[in-house]
Design a protein around this motif. Structure first.
Motif, PDB file in Angstrom:
ATOM      1  N   ALA A 187       4.192  -0.077   3.737  1.00 28.05           N
ATOM      2  CA  ALA A 187       3.051  -0.757   4.340  1.00 28.05           C
ATOM      3  C   ALA A 187       2.606  -1.877   3.407  1.00 28.05           C
ATOM      4  O   ALA A 187       2.120  -1.615   2.309  1.00 28.05           O
ATOM      5  CB  ALA A 187       1.894   0.214   4.578  1.00 28.05           C
ATOM      6  N   PRO A 188       2.765  -3.124   3.818  1.00 28.76           N
ATOM      7  CA  PRO A 188       2.379  -4.230   2.939  1.00 28.76           C
ATOM      8  C   PRO A 188       0.875  -4.483   2.953  1.00 28.76           C
ATOM      9  O   PRO A 188       0.228  -4.415   4.010  1.00 28.76           O
ATOM     10  CB  PRO A 188       3.116  -5.423   3.560  1.00 28.76           C
ATOM     11  N   ALA A 198       0.839  -1.206   0.000  1.00 27.64           N
ATOM     12  CA  ALA A 198       0.000   0.000   0.000  1.00 27.64           C
ATOM     13  C   ALA A 198       0.867   1.247   0.000  1.00 27.64           C
ATOM     14  O   ALA A 198       0.540   2.251  -0.648  1.00 27.64           O
ATOM     15  CB  ALA A 198      -0.923  -0.004   1.217  1.00 27.64           C
ATOM     16  N   TYR A 199       1.965   1.211   0.758  1.00 25.18           N
ATOM     17  CA  TYR A 199       3.009   2.246   0.707  1.00 25.18           C
ATOM     18  C   TYR A 199       4.306   1.557   0.302  1.00 25.18           C
ATOM     19  O   TYR A 199       4.701   0.551   0.912  1.00 25.18           O
ATOM     20  CB  TYR A 199       3.244   2.891   2.067  1.00 25.18           C
ATOM     21  N   ILE A 251     -11.716  -3.278  -0.990  1.00 22.93           N
ATOM     22  CA  ILE A 251     -11.152  -3.504   0.341  1.00 22.93           C
ATOM     23  C   ILE A 251      -9.730  -2.955   0.414  1.00 22.93           C
ATOM     24  O   ILE A 251      -9.323  -2.358   1.419  1.00 22.93           O
ATOM     25  CB  ILE A 251     -11.179  -5.004   0.696  1.00 22.93           C
ATOM     26  N   LYS A 252      -8.974  -3.120  -0.659  1.00 23.94           N
ATOM     27  CA  LYS A 252      -7.609  -2.585  -0.668  1.00 23.94           C
ATOM     28  C   LYS A 252      -7.612  -1.067  -0.619  1.00 23.94           C
ATOM     29  O   LYS A 252      -6.733  -0.456   0.005  1.00 23.94           O
ATOM     30  CB  LYS A 252      -6.863  -3.092  -1.898  1.00 23.94           C
ATOM     31  N   ALA A 253      -8.616  -0.435  -1.230  1.00 27.13           N
ATOM     32  CA  ALA A 253      -8.736   1.022  -1.130  1.00 27.13           C
ATOM     33  C   ALA A 253      -9.044   1.433   0.306  1.00 27.13           C
ATOM     34  O   ALA A 253      -8.494   2.422   0.818  1.00 27.13           O
ATOM     35  CB  ALA A 253      -9.817   1.531  -2.078  1.00 27.13           C
ATOM     36  N   PHE A 292       7.804   1.157   8.906  1.00 26.31           N
ATOM     37  CA  PHE A 292       7.141  -0.076   8.490  1.00 26.31           C
ATOM     38  C   PHE A 292       5.853  -0.127   9.297  1.00 26.31           C
ATOM     39  O   PHE A 292       5.876  -0.318  10.514  1.00 26.31           O
ATOM     40  CB  PHE A 292       8.015  -1.294   8.763  1.00 26.31           C
ATOM     41  N   ILE A 293       4.723   0.066   8.625  1.00 26.98           N
ATOM     42  CA  ILE A 293       3.447   0.194   9.317  1.00 26.98           C
ATOM     43  C   ILE A 293       2.487  -0.907   8.868  1.00 26.98           C
ATOM     44  O   ILE A 293       2.423  -1.231   7.682  1.00 26.98           O
ATOM     45  CB  ILE A 293       2.837   1.602   9.101  1.00 26.98           C
ATOM     46  N   VAL A 294       1.756  -1.477   9.830  1.00 21.58           N
ATOM     47  CA  VAL A 294       0.831  -2.575   9.578  1.00 21.58           C
ATOM     48  C   VAL A 294      -0.595  -2.086   9.808  1.00 21.58           C
ATOM     49  O   VAL A 294      -0.923  -1.544  10.872  1.00 21.58           O
ATOM     50  CB  VAL A 294       1.140  -3.779  10.481  1.00 21.58           C
TER      51      VAL A 294
END
Length: 328
Positions: free
Chosen positions: A92-93, A33-34, A69-71, A46-48
């Motif tokens: 961000a994965p 996502a990032y 959902i990914k949005a 690194f953010i979850v």
């Protein structure tokens, strides 16, 4: 012919199911996502992401093929990004997070779904460690399910040279970390001040009368630090120390900011952060899992500016001490 068609259809379905069950390829930027968002920053983030998938139709893990959902996933991250993006290049994965409905299942039944989520987060973190970090200081961060995933990362990797040498701090807010866990994992050190390095910053906000929540059940005590005073004791912090509660949207914009919204103190029995100056009618729990007075969805928002300033302080302290030396 019909039988052959049916066999081919079932085979195709099985292959699709197998593909969807595989860990994402984190060498592909599309699975983040990032991905390197914000160059020329002093540190990495690194953010979850927290839980965004309700699981209303009975599925147990978020589909990485669902673009809506990914949005929402990216939007939830954006609500927090202003706390970090002044000091950090961001990663961000996308991951197959456990859905909200998993939280009401018996723990043994739900465990495989959270293990799937962690397997993705772990793979992304290992890729980040080995191929992206390059000895840079980094901040680890997560809220709610994201905080749970960060704590699992620290339990597994917190005693490695990479984390010891390069992690500025871990902001794992909105999840429980008990004194018993702190004793079991002595290398996970709960923060005691505003600028101690390599430490865990965590808290769970609630009204003074609350005695149980999904995050901190009755009879359980968690560790915490007060985000206004940056003390780990039970001394009350006045709302005059609150530099701004910020309520953000999915773009990351601050739609409302309230300086000095509330003070708080750490409860000696539960270890939770008791909020002293808001009316719980004005801040409903937002999700059916939470009773009135549980301010889980506001954990970041009530203390937004203080957290933002603290991230910058810890990163600057880390840099001024000359830490972070290609330990990957």
């Amino acid at each position: 012919m019909k039988r052959l068609t049916l066999v081919l259809t079932l085979l195709l379905w099985a292959l699709c199911a197998l593909a969807s069950a595989q860990t994402p390829d984190y060498t592909n930027a599309a699975n983040w996502a990032y991905w390197r968002v914000g160059e020329n920053k002093a540190a990495d983030l690194f953010i979850v992401c927290p839980t965004v998938d309700l699981g209303a139709d009975g599925h147990t893990n978020m589909s990485l093929a669902d673009e809506q959902i990914k949005a929402n996933f990216t939007g939830a991250l954006n609500m927090q990004r202003g706390i970090y993006d002044g000091a950090c290049r961001m990663y961000a994965p996308f991951y197959r997070q456990a859905v909200l409905a998993d939280y009401i299942l018996p723990p043994q039944e739900a465990a495989p779904y959270f293990d799937t989520a962690y397997s993705d987060v772990r793979a992304a973190f290992v890729h980040y460690m080995q191929h992206e970090n390059g000895g840079r200081p980094f901040v680890l961060s997560g809220f709610s399910q994201g905080a749970e995933m960060c704590l699992r990362l620290l339990k597994e990797f917190g005693d490695t040279a990479f984390v010891k040498n390069n992690m500025v701090a871990c902001y794992a807010i909105g999840w429980v970390f008990t004194p018993q866990e702190a004793a079991e994992y002595p290398y996970i050190r709960p923060a005691q001040s505003a600028d101690d390095l390599g430490t865990l910053i965590t808290f769970n906000t609630e009204a003074p009368e609350v005695t149980a929540s999904m995050m901190v059940p009755a009879g359980v005590k968690t560790v915490a630090i007060n985000p206004l005073s940056w003390r780990a004791d039970n001394r009350p912090a006045s709302k005059t120390l609150n530099h701004g509660a910020c309520f953000t949207d999915y773009s990351g914009s601050v739609v409302r900011e309230v300086p000095q919204l509330t003070g708080c103190y750490i409860d000696t029995k539960r270890g939770t952060l008791k909020v002293t100056d808001v009316d719980k009618k004005d801040y409903p729990p937002g999700l059916p899992l939470f009773a009135e007075g549980i301010y889980h969805i506001y954990d970041y928002q009530f203390f937004y500016r203080n957290l933002q300033q603290n991230v910058e302080l810890r990163v600057n302290t880390f840099l001024n001490e000359g830490r972070g030396r290609n330990a990957a």
